[in-house]
Every structure is written in structure tokens, then in C-alpha cells.
Design an enzyme around this catalytic site. Structure first.
Site, PDB file in Angstrom:
ATOM      1  N   GLU A 104       0.439  -1.097  -0.527  1.00  0.00           N
ATOM      2  CA  GLU A 104      -0.531  -0.313  -0.119  1.00  0.00           C
ATOM      3  C   GLU A 104       1.118   1.281  -0.600  1.00  0.00           C
ATOM      4  O   GLU A 104       2.619   1.270   0.342  1.00  0.00           O
ATOM      5  CB  GLU A 104      -1.072  -0.185   0.964  1.00  0.00           C
ATOM      6  N   CYS A 117       3.538   8.754   0.382  1.00  0.00           N
ATOM      7  CA  CYS A 117       3.882   7.747   1.964  1.00  0.00           C
ATOM      8  C   CYS A 117       3.979   6.482   0.547  1.00  0.00           C
ATOM      9  O   CYS A 117       3.023   5.247   0.586  1.00  0.00           O
ATOM     10  CB  CYS A 117       2.536   7.336   2.781  1.00  0.00           C
ATOM     11  N   CYS A 124       6.770  -6.667   7.045  1.00  0.00           N
ATOM     12  CA  CYS A 124       8.006  -5.864   7.814  1.00  0.00           C
ATOM     13  C   CYS A 124       8.367  -7.030   8.798  1.00  0.00           C
ATOM     14  O   CYS A 124       7.418  -7.869   9.315  1.00  0.00           O
ATOM     15  CB  CYS A 124       7.404  -4.930   8.934  1.00  0.00           C
ATOM     16  N   CYS A 128       6.679  -4.861  15.463  1.00  0.00           N
ATOM     17  CA  CYS A 128       7.125  -3.140  16.499  1.00  0.00           C
ATOM     18  C   CYS A 128       5.507  -3.837  16.654  1.00  0.00           C
ATOM     19  O   CYS A 128       4.265  -4.022  15.509  1.00  0.00           O
ATOM     20  CB  CYS A 128       6.607  -2.159  15.691  1.00  0.00           C
ATOM     21  N   CYS A 131       1.977  -1.443  15.578  1.00  0.00           N
ATOM     22  CA  CYS A 131       2.117  -1.278  14.128  1.00  0.00           C
ATOM     23  C   CYS A 131       0.665  -2.582  13.898  1.00  0.00           C
ATOM     24  O   CYS A 131       0.878  -3.778  13.715  1.00  0.00           O
ATOM     25  CB  CYS A 131       3.194  -0.998  13.933  1.00  0.00           C
ATOM     26  N   ASN A 304      -3.379   5.351  16.190  1.00  0.00           N
ATOM     27  CA  ASN A 304      -4.532   4.484  15.320  1.00  0.00           C
ATOM     28  C   ASN A 304      -4.658   3.309  16.010  1.00  0.00           C
ATOM     29  O   ASN A 304      -3.978   2.461  15.268  1.00  0.00           O
ATOM     30  CB  ASN A 304      -3.485   5.238  14.029  1.00  0.00           C
ATOM     31  N   CYS A 347      -1.082   6.273  10.067  1.00  0.00           N
ATOM     32  CA  CYS A 347       0.397   5.725  10.487  1.00  0.00           C
ATOM     33  C   CYS A 347      -0.049   4.471  11.557  1.00  0.00           C
ATOM     34  O   CYS A 347      -0.517   4.455  12.469  1.00  0.00           O
ATOM     35  CB  CYS A 347       1.129   6.769  11.812  1.00  0.00           C
TER      36      CYS A 347
END
Length: 368
Positions: A104, A117, A124, A128, A131, A304, A347
């Protein structure tokens, strides 16, 4: 011929994707086929400034050269399979890669700037805990063409009335774990014969890969953002597991080295605000002490949420108190406005569709 040999043969015969080659790589390619190095600048302009990807329309290249390029190279990019537009104007694109993964990219229009972005990996590897991308697991690094194509496609999709002024490598993935491809793509972003962005308008965001920060200082002068998110190693170990390998002081020392003698250079520290986890007055005071010797500014990021998230966003009052402490200590601090939350484009919310090599996504589902 064995199966592995057949696969190797297919890789060898794969045409060169010119889209991801920076000027040095293009010059080397043209020299290798008996052409002059200046052809690289011509091709860069056709692809990235005139948006021409059909060799037949590149009229200042000879017919013989165009024929050779058609036979041995290609200009290929991902397919846009979905677009979502937020009520605040943010746009998110889902891109299909040739390997089957989907990534994305997010376009964020503002009054003074238009920011794209960009993702650097399919998934990933860093895991984390705050996230959503981390929950998708990890498949592979994106190549330089897949990275720069996000900018190329976005410019076509938004049109000339909304030119992209800033690019941030803050999408899916850890850019410094895909170092070579990311640097090639950033070179293209900054090259006057391609996108021509200034070094201050290209930002690489890292969770703290210290050796990569040191390499970047020598190889590519861009703005640096660091996902800090905690004022103690104990808390950061939980939020950003790579902290166990490169703890806070090692990371800050690398940031100081990155700044070096550049008097106008600052590091942006990103700090996600998590209720009861890292948002106390004492957290703010510790953070101020940590950053007192680092030319910096701080972005406070309201958390978020995503399905199954173990955290809540700090209250507005807690965020304001935190900001006041840092500002009182002379640290420029802003609270980032949440954009695109209604389309999961904010984010930490990017997920794409990743063929997870790590099995992390399946393991997490067992605990939901």
C-alpha cells in the site's frame, strides 16, 4: 536440466527493468551495450519527467537503440488494484506485485505540501507491537523499481493539479533493512533528470537500524526520522523489539553522527502516544533529557487503532501535557494530525496483502 537450473535460467533471461535504475546504473548499462553514458539522462527524462514508458515514443533515441531496448529490457511497474479516498482527501492505493504480494501507498494532500508515503518491503520483519503492518508478517524486500513505481504511479493518478512535493519512506517495511534498493530509489527521487526533489523533501524513517544510519550518512543525504516511541529501554524493548539489539543510547549516538557538521540538519523523532504506556509527565521529562544533545524535533503521533490492538490512544489532555513539557525544554514538538483513518491509511495501519514467510500472522491469530 535440473529444476534449480531451470529457475536460474529464467532469472538470467529476465529482461532488465529500467524503471528502478538510477543514473549511475543506467550509465553503466548503456556503456555495457556500446552506447554513450549520456543516454541515461535522456531515458530518465522520458520515464520520470515526461511519463513515457513506450520506447517507440522516445524520439531522441535512435531506432536501433530503441529496438535493442525492446529486446533486452522493459519498463514494468505494479498494477493498481484498488483505490480508497478518505473524507479528508487522503488517498490509498493497493498495488499488486508480480510475486503475488500486495503493498500500500498513501497520498496525503495538505495546504502547504503534498506528501506520498511509500512502502519499502512486503510486510515488515521488525514486529513492532503497536503497528498493524507487523501483524502481516514479512515476505521480501521490494526492488528499486517497485519502490520508485509508487511515486511514478501516484503522480499519474493524482494529476498535474496536485504535484507531490514530499516523499516519506514510512509505509510498509523497514527501509534500512532494504538498503541498496531504497538508496537507488531515493537517488531517482532526487535526480534533476527524474523527479528532482530536494534532499529535505525526501525522508527516510527507521525503527533504529544503527549500521544503516551510519551508511546513509555517507551515501545519501536525505532527511532522517527515527521511530523512538519510548524514553526507557524497558518500554522500547516491548514496543520496538529491535531496541534489544540497538538500545536507545546507541541509536541516539548514531543520530548525532548522522547530523555531523551539518548545522541545519535535524533528526525527527516519532513518538506514538499510548495510554498508560509511554505518555506520563515523567516519560516526557526523560525524553527531553535524552534529546538535549541531539538537534531534533519531535512528532507526537496519536495511536491509530486496528483490530486486536493491545493499546489505546492517549487522551488529548495527556498528549497536550506531554507536548508542553517538551516545548518548555526547548524541543520543537508537534502533534501529527491523523489523516486517512477512515480508510485505514493512518500511521501504523497499512497492511496490504502479504504472503507471510515468518508465520507471524498465523501465530497472532491464535491469540486473538
Amino acid at each position: 536440466m535440473t529444476e534449480s537450473a531451470e529457475r536460474l535460467s529464467e532469472v538470467v533471461q529476465q529482461p532488465v527493468n529500467l524503471l528502478g535504475l538510477d543514473r549511475d546504473a543506467l550509465q553503466a548499462y548503456f556503456v555495457s551495450i556500446g552506447e554513450k553514458p549520456f543516454r541515461a539522462s535522456q531515458l530518465l527524462q522520458w520515464m520520470h519527467q515526461r511519463n513515457v514508458i513506450d520506447f517507440d515514443h522516445m524520439t531522441n533515441l535512435s531506432k536501433a537503440l530503441r529496438s535493442k531496448l525492446r529486446e533486452t529490457t522493459e519498463i514494468r511497474m505494479p498494477e493498481v488494484v484498488d483505490e480508497q479516498i478518505s473524507r479528508d482527501g487522503t488517498r490509498k492505493w493497493l498495488l499488486q506485485l508480480s510475486c503475488g504480494n500486495r503493498i500500500e501507498s498513501v497520498f496525503i494532500p495538505e495546504q502547504e505540501r503534498n506528501t506520498l508515503c511509500v512502502s519499502s518491503q512486503a510486510g515488515c520483519a521488525l514486529n513492532c507491537s503497536f503497528c498493524s503492518t507487523a501483524r502481516q508478517g514479512y515476505n521480501r524486500n521490494l526492488d528499486s523499481a517497485e519502490i520508485i513505481s509508487q511515486l511514478w504511479l501516484a503522480e499519474q493518478l493524482i494529476g498535474e493539479q496536485q504535484r507531490i512535493s514530499n516523499v516519506v519512506l514510512m509505509g510498509m517495511g523497514e527501509p534500512l533493512l532494504n538498503y541498496d534498493n531504497v538508496v537507488k530509489a531515493m537517488n531517482l527521487m532526487r535526480d534533476d533528470f527524474s523527479f528532482g526533489l530536494s534532499k529535505r523533501r525526501v525522508t527516510l524513517s527507521t525503527a533504529g537500524v544503527v549500521p544503516g544510519i551510519d551508511r546513509l550518512a555517507d551515501d545519501c543525504d536525505v532527511a532522517l526520522a527515527v521511530s523512538l516511541h519510548a524514553s526507557t529501554n524497558q518500554t522500547r524493548d516491548e514496543l520496538v523489539p529491535i531496541n534489544r539489539k540497538y538500545p536507545i543510547q546507541q541509536l541516539l549516538d548514531a543520530c548525532i553522527r548522522y547530523i555531523g557538521d551539518h548545522k541545519r540538519r535535524k533528526v525527527t523523532f516519532e513518538y506514538v502516544m499510548l495510554d498508560g504506556v509511554n505518555d506520563s509527565i515523567e516519560d516526557a521529562r526523560r525524553l527531553a533529557r535524552l534529546l538535549q544533545s541531539v538537534p531534533s524535533k519531535v512528532n507526537l503521533i496519536p495511536f491509530n487503532p486496528f483490530p486486536g490492538a493491545p493499546y489505546r490512544c492517549s487522551s488529548r489532555q495527556a498528549i497536550e501535557r506531554f507536548q508542553d513539557v517538551l516545548m518548555h525544554k526547548g524541543i520543537v514538538t508537534i502533534t501529527r494530525k491523523t489523516r486517512g483513518e477512515d480508510i485505514d491509511a493512518a500511521c501504523g495501519q497499512l497492511v496490504g496483502d502479504v504472503n507471510d514467510r515468518t508465520s507471524r500472522s498465523r501465530k497472532m491469530l491464535k491469540h486473538v
